[in-house]
Design a protein around this motif. Sequence first.
Motif, short mmCIF file in Angstrom:
data_model
loop_
_atom_site.label_atom_id
_atom_site.label_comp_id
_atom_site.label_asym_id
_atom_site.label_seq_id
_atom_site.Cartn_x
_atom_site.Cartn_y
_atom_site.Cartn_z
N LEU A 139 58.23 17.80 -70.63
CA LEU A 139 59.21 18.10 -69.58
C LEU A 139 59.14 17.10 -68.43
O LEU A 139 60.18 16.74 -67.86
CB LEU A 139 59.00 19.53 -69.08
N MET A 140 57.94 16.65 -68.10
CA MET A 140 57.84 15.62 -67.05
C MET A 140 58.44 14.31 -67.53
O MET A 140 59.13 13.60 -66.77
CB MET A 140 56.39 15.44 -66.61
N ASN A 141 58.23 13.97 -68.79
CA ASN A 141 58.88 12.78 -69.35
C ASN A 141 60.40 12.90 -69.24
O ASN A 141 61.10 11.95 -68.90
CB ASN A 141 58.48 12.59 -70.81
N LYS A 142 60.91 14.09 -69.55
CA LYS A 142 62.35 14.33 -69.46
C LYS A 142 62.84 14.15 -68.03
O LYS A 142 63.91 13.55 -67.79
CB LYS A 142 62.65 15.73 -69.97
N ALA A 143 62.07 14.64 -67.07
CA ALA A 143 62.44 14.51 -65.66
C ALA A 143 62.45 13.04 -65.22
O ALA A 143 63.36 12.60 -64.50
CB ALA A 143 61.47 15.31 -64.79
N GLY A 188 61.16 19.76 -57.46
CA GLY A 188 61.52 20.22 -58.79
C GLY A 188 60.61 21.33 -59.29
O GLY A 188 59.60 21.67 -58.65
N TYR A 189 60.98 21.90 -60.43
CA TYR A 189 60.23 23.00 -61.03
C TYR A 189 60.05 22.73 -62.52
O TYR A 189 60.99 22.34 -63.23
CB TYR A 189 61.00 24.31 -60.85
N ILE A 190 58.82 22.91 -62.99
CA ILE A 190 58.52 22.87 -64.42
C ILE A 190 57.81 24.17 -64.78
O ILE A 190 56.84 24.55 -64.13
CB ILE A 190 57.63 21.66 -64.78
N GLY A 191 58.33 24.87 -65.77
CA GLY A 191 57.73 26.15 -66.13
C GLY A 191 58.00 26.52 -67.57
O GLY A 191 58.65 25.79 -68.32
N GLU A 217 60.69 14.40 -55.32
CA GLU A 217 59.51 13.91 -54.62
C GLU A 217 58.26 14.72 -54.97
O GLU A 217 57.14 14.24 -54.85
CB GLU A 217 59.71 14.01 -53.10
N ALA A 218 58.49 15.97 -55.37
CA ALA A 218 57.37 16.87 -55.65
C ALA A 218 57.80 17.90 -56.69
O ALA A 218 59.00 18.14 -56.88
CB ALA A 218 56.93 17.59 -54.37
N PHE A 219 56.81 18.46 -57.38
CA PHE A 219 57.07 19.50 -58.37
C PHE A 219 56.15 20.69 -58.14
O PHE A 219 54.94 20.52 -57.90
CB PHE A 219 56.82 18.99 -59.79
N GLN A 241 69.73 22.39 -59.53
CA GLN A 241 69.54 22.88 -60.89
C GLN A 241 69.06 21.77 -61.82
O GLN A 241 68.30 22.03 -62.78
CB GLN A 241 70.85 23.46 -61.42
N ALA A 242 69.45 20.54 -61.56
CA ALA A 242 69.06 19.42 -62.42
C ALA A 242 67.57 19.11 -62.33
O ALA A 242 67.03 18.38 -63.17
CB ALA A 242 69.87 18.17 -62.06
N ALA A 243 66.90 19.67 -61.32
CA ALA A 243 65.46 19.43 -61.14
C ALA A 243 64.61 20.56 -61.72
O ALA A 243 63.40 20.61 -61.47
CB ALA A 243 65.14 19.25 -59.65
N VAL A 244 65.23 21.46 -62.49
CA VAL A 244 64.51 22.58 -63.10
C VAL A 244 64.38 22.33 -64.60
O VAL A 244 65.37 22.09 -65.30
CB VAL A 244 65.26 23.91 -62.86
N PHE A 245 63.13 22.37 -65.10
CA PHE A 245 62.85 22.07 -66.50
C PHE A 245 62.01 23.21 -67.10
O PHE A 245 60.92 23.50 -66.59
CB PHE A 245 62.10 20.74 -66.63
#
Length: 341
Positions: free
Chosen positions: A232-236, A179-182, A244-246, A216-220
């Motif tokens: 955002l991690m709470n949302k994920a 996933g991606y958090i940005g 498995e990883a971000f 796309q669902a793993a992008v926050f």
Amino acid sequence: MATIKDIADKSNVSASTVSRVLNNDDTITVQAETRERILQVAKELGYETILERRLKQKQHASKHVGIILTQSLDEEISDPYFLSIRQGIEMELASRGIRTATFRLHETDGHQIIEGLDGLLVVGRVKESALKAISKVENVVYINHSPNEDLYDSVVINFERATEKALKHLLNAGYKRIGYIGGKEKEHIKNHKFNFEDKRLTTFERFMKEQNLFDQAAVFIGEYTMAQGYELMNKAIQAGKLPEAFFIASDPMAIGALRAIQEAHLNVPEDIAIIGFDDIEAAKFASTPLTTIRVHTREMGRTGVKLLLERLNGRELPLTVTLPTELVIRESCGGKRNNSF
């Protein structure tokens, strides 16, 4: 920096002879060949005499340089990336005795003309047209952004290559669901904000699609703050089917995400692996020390000053300097299995 002893060793003469020759001591008797050899070695090693250094300092002291910051004070405090660049600039200018004036772009009236400066250092993104609207300064160096490499000096990093380093490390470690958090990269003009393309996000999307692994669902996406990393991690986590990883696009966001993971009674890296970006000082002291992409932010600031001084000394050809990044491996990203990528 070369020393008198370095020159003496390479010239096969005493240090005192080197010192007296370099400082134009007329009382010393030395063969012309020896004098020429000493001067040549000093030139090859880049040695500057005390007189030359004092002359440069005197020349620099007459300079007046402006620093334009494209981030608000709150953003700078929330994400030390740009703060560290500014500190590098200020340290380098102070060491050279150069006077400075600092402006925050969002506080500067669009009709105000910044003039009376020898040069400008611009930290972050701003449209070329917007800068020209507030400034008549010709010598400009952009840091962390290159709007026109045919006209302006700039100091940048390769965000695409840095992002790929992080993702390849995760794939090599055996992770597939990544996933991606940005956040959002912005330009601030007084009373306006404009979002820009973030190369970390676009590279993540391109690279993962090339591997047929993009979700796309793993992008926050939120703001570049620690609090947003937490949210955002709470949302994920609440969304289920947790990656498995971000790859997280800033260390402050990654530290916030770590907190959310711990509160959910999950473990890093056993349940979720994390790679951050920046390598701020807090990264190695996080509850789980962060694997991250190290960016040499202070050196970006110092390099910008050096480019500007070269411009002021007559260089006309614009230069773009790309500083390297490096992957720093710590405990937040463990290997699942040793696959090669």
